[in-house]
Design an enzyme around this catalytic site. Structure first.
Site: not given
Ligand code: ARG
Length: 458
Positions: A21, A288, A315, A153-154, A323, A108
């Site tokens: 990531s 736009e 998790y 309106t409308h 993200k 986590n």
């Molecule tokens: N890159 C992971 C995320 O954004 C970080 C957490 C990773 N945790 C794990 N148990 N793999 O969620």
């Protein structure tokens, strides 16, 4: 280098690319280091690591932060995520001491923390833009209390209003956006650090201490919830979608108000583009684009709903997908707010054209009915009589104020000379001096109340 896997074979190249990531979570480097600094301070204060080790770690984390900011240290995009990059960079510089940083912590709670810290900053910057926009709306309203325009309106001419009353309606929308943002901020202002992977840790960590250092209101209540909660991201994405809906509606109106058919307003050249073939063209591309970009914000919201649905406690790697949606939505809203503020600040308002337009479409028909009610007719009767008069006038191509008193009397003897005063456009406006209405005094109250409300926002 992975932070895991001494017992695993490791990922193949393509799988590694799929898994990581860092390309998008690299923007969290500051939050990640901020969190680590608080964590390491707490670890040493409660005696889990030595003060000397904590000092070495903190000093080097600060160096890393400074170097990334200065562009001297490049984030290695081959790492799995920003957490891995920073921890590996630290250890490569300070050796084994760096390996003590992750005591009593998991990625986590670390990524949950980073995202909350990011969210707080992002909401503060959007809040500032919303506040500035409301100030701009108020300033336009103050200059246009007597700028008569048709209310619709409308999309049909309905009753008379002013540009001030009209633009203040958006002021209310933006104020509600601000309120929602603040509520979300207050709800998310809790520290998940110390929840670790899901059930906290056997070390005697002090979550209240990191909460204080990091400036959160309180620690989160339940560690399992803390690492799996993304409600606050959903809320931000929803709030942002509402902001974009408001901006999109405003832009839609500004776009057609600027067309040759309306000519109520003109966009500044600073916010207009031309055509590559038609030399006369001046296009409202920025408005736009804002209207168009609302689509991606709704998409971001739907993305996260779909990601979260069906994820078990606690998790799951699915959450990594939170993200890009959040970053995209925040950037889109922030930029759109900045642009709309510029558009409004440089907008040319064609008062004459709006005034002429307000003469069309029988905006004063309701006033004529109200006049008859004042003379004693029940409203329903007055309404149907005025309907007939409007029919007659439109056939004859007349305005209501052009019909002679004699003619009016053929519809009903009740009409007197004073009807002309009553249906005069300026008077029609003045008469709507009800709380929330378009008359100048009522608009002044709206402006003062709005000013008062935003002055209380810190
Ligand atoms: N890159 C992971 C995320 O954004 C970080 C957490 C990773 N945790 C794990 N148990 N793999 O969620």
């Amino acid at each position: 280098m992975y932070l895991w896997g001494s017992h695993l074979e490791g990922l193949e190249n393509f799988t590694h690319e799929f898994n990581k990531s860092i390309e998008f979570d690299k923007i969290l480097f500051e939050e990640d280091i901020e969190g680590s600094l608080a964590h390491v301070k707490m670890l040493s204060e409660v005696g889990i690591i030595s003060i000397e080790d904590a000092e070495i770690i903190s000093r080097e984390l600060k160096n890393i932060l400074k170097e990334i900011k200065a562009g001297e240290l490049e984030i290695n995009l081959e790492e799995e995520d920003i957490h891995s990059f920073i921890e590996n960079e630290l250890t490569s510089r300070v050796g084994d001491v760096g390996k003590r940083l992750h005591t009593g912590r998991s990625r986590n709670d670390q990524c949950a923390l980073d995202l909350r810290l990011y969210a707080k900053k992002a909401l503060n910057s959007i809040k500032k833009e919303l506040l500035d926009l409301i100030v701009e709306v108020i300033s336009i309203a103050e200059k246009n209390k007597n700028t008569i325009m048709p209310g619709f309106t409308h999309m049909q001419h309905a009753q008379v209003t002013t540009f001030a009353h009209y633009i203040l309606s958006y002021g209310q929308m933006f104020y509600r956006d601000l309120e929602r943002l603040i509520e979300t901020y207050n709800r998310l202002d809790e520290n998940p650090l110390g929840s670790c992977a899901l059930v906290t840790t056997s070390f005697n960590i002090d979550r209240f201490m990191t909460t204080k250092i990091l400036g959160f209101k309180k620690p989160t209540e339940n560690s399992m919830d803390s690492v799996s909660d993304r409600d606050y991201v959903l809320e931000i994405l929803f709030n942002n979608s509402v902001i974009m809906t408001h901006l999109s509606r405003l832009c839609e109106e500004l776009i057609y108000f600027s067309s040759s058919e309306y000519s109520y307003i003109k966009f500044s050249e600073k916010f207009s583009t031309g055509s590559s073939i038609m030399p006369q063209k001046k296009n409202p591309d920025m408005a736009e684009l804002i209207r168009g970009k609302s689509g991606r914000c709704y998409g971001d919201l739907l993305t996260l709903f779909t990601v979260l649905k069906g994820t078990p406690q606690t998790y799951n790697k699915d959450f990594q997908e939170d993200k890009e949606a959040l970053f995209d939505s925040v950037k889109t809203v922030f930029n759109s707010l900045k642009i709309i503020k510029g558009i409004l600040n440089t907008l040319y308002i064609n008062k004459e054209k709006m005034r002429i337009s307000a003469e069309l479409g029988y905006l004063n028909a309701t006033d004529l009915a109200d006049y008859l009610v004042l003379k004693g007719l029940p409203f329903r009767e007055a309404y149907s009589l005025v309907g007939k008069i409007v029919n007659f006038s439109s056939k004859e191509n007349l305005k209501l104020e052009d019909i002679s008193l004699g003619k009016y009397k053929t519809f009903n003897e009740i009409f007197e000379e004073d009807l002309y005063d009553y249906i005069n456009i300026e008077n029609s406006l003045k008469n709507r001096n009800v709380y929330g209405g378009p008359a100048e005094d009522a608009v002044n109250i709206q402006i003062n109340n709005l000013k008062n409300l935003i002055s209380k926002i810190k």
